[in-house]
Structures are given as structure tokens and as C-alpha cells.
Design an enzyme around this catalytic site. Structure first.
Site, mmCIF file in Angstrom:
data_model
loop_
_atom_site.group_PDB
_atom_site.id
_atom_site.type_symbol
_atom_site.label_atom_id
_atom_site.label_comp_id
_atom_site.label_asym_id
_atom_site.label_seq_id
_atom_site.Cartn_x
_atom_site.Cartn_y
_atom_site.Cartn_z
ATOM 1 N N GLY A 156 0.820 -1.221 0.000
ATOM 2 C CA GLY A 156 0.000 0.000 0.000
ATOM 3 C C GLY A 156 0.843 1.256 0.000
ATOM 4 N N CYS A 157 1.910 1.224 0.779
ATOM 5 C CA CYS A 157 2.791 2.394 0.897
ATOM 6 C C CYS A 157 3.529 2.648 -0.412
ATOM 7 C CB CYS A 157 3.817 2.174 2.001
ATOM 8 S SG CYS A 157 3.132 1.625 3.578
#
Length: 166
Positions: A54-55
Site C-alpha cells: 500500500g505504501c
């Protein structure tokens, strides 16, 4: 006697951003958050870990992509923090074309995450990680704050949400 665990409060709008030593570029190159943020209108966002899906695919790229839009709105500085070492943060910066746009600060021991009251303990990524958050810090004072709910995904701390609130 029974033990009482004092849980530190989570940071809030109006608070002063905590002054903590973090590293940048290499593990021994320490910078103080108060010095980094002094006299600046800054975005600070935190992620659970460099290169985590996600990051890496969504969170950081949004801030890299919106860099010029933030400049137009009077933002002087964008800072990303994570509980990783400085080498990992530097490699992530290079891999994400963030160099020259986003200062990547390594909170290797989780001291900043703890000072913000945003640490996650005992998760799959290791003993201490930082919750996902974004904020605007104006000369050391927090003026906007978005914290993703525990175990939450990517919603309120994304670049487009923060950008729309400025």
C-alpha cells in the site's frame, strides 16, 4: 499492587509536533524534527513500512505525483516517516522517484511513532510500526491531521484527500 499502564495520548490538531531525533540518508546522520519543520509549512505523512504494497504502490506515489500542486498551495516541504532504517528509506526514495521532492526520515527505533501516540505494536511487520497518517504542520504546529483507523486501509491519509483540504 496492580500495574497501571499509562497510554500516551494521540497527537491532535493544535499540538506542537514532537521534537525527536530521526535519521536521514544514513543511520548516523541525525536530524531533529523541530529543526526540519521550523519556519516551514509542511506535509508530514507516516507509513507502516517502506516498500510495503500500500505504501509503495499508492501512498508515497500520490505525494510524489502531487508535489507541484502542494507547492502551489504554499507547502514548503513534504516529509515521509516510517519505522525503518535510513538506508531502506533512502533506497525507497530512489525507487519511487521521491528524491528532491520528499524528505525520507527514518524513525528506526519508533521514537517518533511513540511520541505521536501512533505506534502499532506487535504486528506482522515487526515489534513497532507507525500507523498510517498525514498532517499539515505549520512552523511546528499541527493544523490538519488524518489518522487511518487501526487495521484500516488507505483512505483519509492519501495525498488527494489532504490536498483537497488545503
Amino acid at each position: 499492587g496492580s500495574c497501571v499502564f499509562l497510554r500516551q495520548m494521540v497527537i491532535a490538531v493544535g499540538d506542537t509536533f514532537p521534537d525527536v531525533a530521526v535519521s536521514e540518508g544514513t543511520p548516523r546522520n541525525f536530524v531533529r524534527t523541530a529543526d526540519v519543520l521550523a519556519g516551514k509549512r509542511a506535509i508530514v505523512f507516516g507509513v507502516p513500512g517502506a516498500f510495503t504494497p500500500g505504501c509503495h504502490k499508492t501512498h508515497l506515489p500520490g505525494y510524489v505525483q502531487d508535489f507541484e500542486k502542494y507547492r502551489e498551495k504554499g507547502i514548503d516541504l513534504i516529509v515521509c516517516v516510517a519505522v525503518n532504517d535510513a538506508y531502506v528509506m533512502a533506497a525507497w526514495s530512489e525507487a519511487s522517484q521521491a528524491t528532491g521532492k520528499i524528505r525520507m526520515l527514518a524513525d528506526a527505533q519508533g521514537d517518533l511513532a511513540k511520541a505521536l501516540g501512533l505506534e502499532m505494536v506487535g504486528g506482522a511487520l515487526g515489534p513497532i510500526r507507525c500507523k498510517r497518517f498525514s498532517m499539515v504542520v505549520d512552523n511546528g504546529k499541527i493544523t490538519h491531521l488524518n489518522i487511518e483507523p487501526e487495521g484500516g486501509g488507505l483512505t483519509c491519509s492519501l495525498s488527494n484527500v489532504l490536498l483537497a483540504s488545503l
